[in-house]
Write an enzyme that holds these catalytic residues in place. Structure first.
Site, PDB file in Angstrom:
ATOM      1  N   ARG A   1      -3.913   6.870  -5.699  1.00 42.48           N
ATOM      2  CA  ARG A   1      -3.351   5.741  -6.808  1.00 42.48           C
ATOM      3  C   ARG A   1      -3.033   6.256  -7.944  1.00 42.48           C
ATOM      4  O   ARG A   1      -2.021   5.668  -8.516  1.00 42.48           O
ATOM      5  CB  ARG A   1      -4.686   4.917  -6.995  1.00 42.48           C
ATOM      6  CG  ARG A   1      -4.545   3.918  -8.340  1.00 42.48           C
ATOM      7  CD  ARG A   1      -5.279   2.643  -8.226  1.00 42.48           C
ATOM      8  NE  ARG A   1      -6.868   2.862  -7.946  1.00 42.48           N
ATOM      9  CZ  ARG A   1      -7.688   3.604  -8.657  1.00 42.48           C
ATOM     10  NH1 ARG A   1      -7.231   3.818  -9.675  1.00 42.48           N
ATOM     11  NH2 ARG A   1      -8.880   3.807  -8.226  1.00 42.48           N
TER      12      ARG A   1
ATOM     13  N   ASP B   1      15.630  -6.274 -17.002  1.00 48.54           N
ATOM     14  CA  ASP B   1      15.413  -6.335 -15.391  1.00 48.54           C
ATOM     15  C   ASP B   1      16.902  -5.945 -14.938  1.00 48.54           C
ATOM     16  O   ASP B   1      17.754  -6.926 -15.128  1.00 48.54           O
ATOM     17  CB  ASP B   1      14.998  -7.594 -15.063  1.00 48.54           C
ATOM     18  CG  ASP B   1      14.955  -7.491 -13.583  1.00 48.54           C
ATOM     19  OD1 ASP B   1      15.402  -7.020 -12.781  1.00 48.54           O
ATOM     20  OD2 ASP B   1      13.803  -8.452 -13.110  1.00 48.54           O
TER      21      ASP B   1
ATOM     22  N   TYR C   1      14.786 -14.532 -12.255  1.00 52.99           N
ATOM     23  CA  TYR C   1      14.262 -14.766 -10.770  1.00 52.99           C
ATOM     24  C   TYR C   1      13.168 -15.816 -11.099  1.00 52.99           C
ATOM     25  O   TYR C   1      12.138 -15.729 -11.596  1.00 52.99           O
ATOM     26  CB  TYR C   1      13.798 -13.499 -10.414  1.00 52.99           C
ATOM     27  CG  TYR C   1      13.183 -13.794  -9.161  1.00 52.99           C
ATOM     28  CD1 TYR C   1      13.542 -14.342  -7.846  1.00 52.99           C
ATOM     29  CD2 TYR C   1      11.732 -13.032  -8.925  1.00 52.99           C
ATOM     30  CE1 TYR C   1      12.830 -14.417  -6.617  1.00 52.99           C
ATOM     31  CE2 TYR C   1      11.146 -13.009  -7.827  1.00 52.99           C
ATOM     32  CZ  TYR C   1      11.690 -14.000  -6.643  1.00 52.99           C
ATOM     33  OH  TYR C   1      10.818 -14.045  -5.548  1.00 52.99           O
TER      34      TYR C   1
HETATM   35  O1  P1T Z   1      10.311  -9.403  -4.814  1.00 52.50           O
HETATM   36  P1  P1T Z   1      10.005  -8.318  -5.633  1.00 52.50           P
HETATM   37  O2  P1T Z   1      10.382  -6.765  -5.282  1.00 52.50           O
HETATM   38  O3  P1T Z   1       8.623  -8.396  -6.353  1.00 52.50           O
HETATM   39  O4  P1T Z   1      10.821  -8.438  -7.090  1.00 52.50           O
HETATM   40  C1  P1T Z   1      10.976  -9.533  -7.921  1.00 52.50           C
HETATM   41  C2  P1T Z   1      12.161  -9.620  -8.477  1.00 52.50           C
HETATM   42  C3  P1T Z   1      12.481  -9.279  -9.857  1.00 52.50           C
HETATM   43  N1  P1T Z   1      13.662  -9.288 -10.478  1.00 52.50           N
HETATM   44  C4  P1T Z   1      14.773  -9.890  -9.854  1.00 52.50           C
HETATM   45  C5  P1T Z   1      15.838  -9.805 -10.620  1.00 52.50           C
HETATM   46  C6  P1T Z   1      14.552 -10.229  -8.454  1.00 52.50           C
HETATM   47  O5  P1T Z   1      15.796 -10.709  -8.098  1.00 52.50           O
HETATM   48  C7  P1T Z   1      13.373 -10.350  -8.063  1.00 52.50           C
HETATM   49  C8  P1T Z   1      13.188 -10.519  -6.522  1.00 52.50           C
HETATM   50  N2  P1T Z   1      14.326 -11.686  -6.155  1.00 52.50           N
HETATM   51  C9  P1T Z   1      14.598 -12.240  -4.967  1.00 52.50           C
HETATM   52  C10 P1T Z   1      13.585 -11.959  -4.075  1.00 52.50           C
HETATM   53  C11 P1T Z   1      15.803 -12.939  -4.550  1.00 52.50           C
HETATM   54  O6  P1T Z   1      16.061 -13.277  -3.718  1.00 52.50           O
HETATM   55  O7  P1T Z   1      16.264 -13.570  -5.733  1.00 52.50           O
END
Ligand code: P1T
Length: 382
Positions: A53, A177, A105
């Protein structure tokens, strides 16, 4: 390659940084260290690894490569993009205020609104395309400005350099992001941002076969906090998932070039099409922030959003008519995907100020043959 590969170009660093042949056997590819613990010669005497971890050599390789690609010094990886987001927010305390973009998102909004507000954090959602609105939302207790650029799903841009200039003197950290652009097309640390965040599930992994997240920083103090929280909260990626992301990362440069070429061809087709009301793609001169895109990014990426003349009814029809573009959530893989954000990836923002247009269609343009993708979109638009 031990020195972050600064003398080499992006594609070279993606393949070599943190990825020297393994000393014991000469394995050219970083092995999957599928172990939860590491032998110690005496109490606390070990080879740099104690418990998986805390650290795992496969994960270390990925983190070194990711740090180099963003011109950062440190990367910390996670089990998902949302795990990365959670861990960044764990740096804050009850009473702290966050300014977040008004187009992010859906899962990010859900995490902020449904989870972290219960823990005493407060959020304001503002149009981060307008730096003045960001400045106006700052309060004495503001600790973080959270940007997506381009945003998901409206592909709005934030002027990262201007916003960091506003934030820095006030001691406010800026998170970007950078999932949509990837480090190949945009490097927020170079523009002054403090923290770059990724869902590595998307372009970095690139093959829709793994879920992961990452945070990249240049500042050692920030890294120390994040590294502590990565271990303390424990939302880490396993060795195999780290290996899959690292394998994807090696081809990021060639994939991003191919995504962009295909996306540009499709965006141009859509712009000319009589059934299309609006096309949003940062690489089109018609994009509201085309000038900023050219200045701030090294390319425009593979995501396109559009609205059809027939609105939601036509959008719903289109997403079920494509043959190569698969109807699915997610993005950034080699295969093309299509979706309706309001009903799928952004269902969690319904009824909030972040609500997205019901008829908006989002394309994640893959790296199949350009003419095949163009033909697929053309036949879906009837
Ligand atoms: O799905 P995950 O790996 O937990 O990531 C989340 C996330 C964070 N930031 C952005 C800009 C994202 O687009 C996403 C996840 N987005 C999708 C699953 C989607 O289809 O838009």
């Amino acid at each position: 390659m031990k020195n972050n590969g600064t003398q080499y170009g992006f594609a070279t660093r993606a393949i070599h940084v943190g990825q020297d042949p393994e000393p014991a056997t000469g394995a050219v590819v970083v092995p999957i260290y599928q172990t939860s613990t590491f032998a110690q010669d005496d109490i606390g005497v070990h080879k740099g690894y104690e418990y998986a971890r805390t650290d795992n050599p496969t994960r270390t390789a990925l983190e070194e490569a990711l740090a180099a690609l963003d011109n950062g010094h440190y990367a910390v990886t996670f089990a998902s993009g949302l795990a990365a987001e959670t861990t960044v927010l764990l740096m804050l305390s009850a009473g702290d205020h966050i300014i977040c973009g008004d187009d992010v998102y859906g899962g990010t909004y859900r995490l902020f609104d449904k989870v972290f507000t219960r823990h005493g954090l407060t959020f304001d959602y503002v149009n981060t395309s307008n730096s003045d609105q960001v400045a106006a939302a700052i309060r004495p207790e503001t600790k973080l400005i959270w940007l997506e650029s381009p945003t998901n799903p409206l592909l709005k841009l934030a002027d990262i350099a201007t916003i960091t200039q506003i934030a820095k003197p006030r001691g406010i950290r800026v998170v970007v992001d950078n999932t949509f652009a990837s480090p190949y097309f945009q490097r927020p640390l170079d523009l002054g941002a403090d923290i770059v965040l990724y869902s590595t599930t998307k372009y970095i992994g690139g093959h829709s076969d793994v879920v992961g997240g990452a945070v990249v920083v240049a500042d050692e103090g920030l890294y120390t906090q994040l590294k502590f929280l990565q271990n303390a909260a424990g939302a880490v990626p396993g060795a195999f998932d780290s290996w899959l992301v690292l394998r994807g990362l090696k081809t990021l440069a060639v994939r991003m070039r191919a995504h962009e070429a295909n996306a540009l061809a499709i965006a141009r087709l859509l712009e000319e099409h009589p059934l299309v009301e609006q096309v949003i793609y940062p690489g089109l001169p018609s994009h509201a922030q085309y000038e900023l895109a050219q200045r701030q990014m090294h390319g425009f990426g593979g995501m396109i959003s559009l609205v059809l003349q027939g609105g939601e009814t036509a959008g719903r029809k289109m997403v079920t008519r494509t043959k190569l573009f698969t109807l699915a959530e997610s993005l950034g893989g080699v295969e093309s995907l299509i979706e309706l954000p309001a009903a799928m990836t952004h269902a969690s923002v319904a009824g909030s100020t972040l609500e997205v247009p019901a008829g908006l269609v989002r394309l994640s343009v893959g790296i199949e043959e350009e003419e095949d993708l163009v033909a697929d979109i053309e036949q879906a638009l009837v």
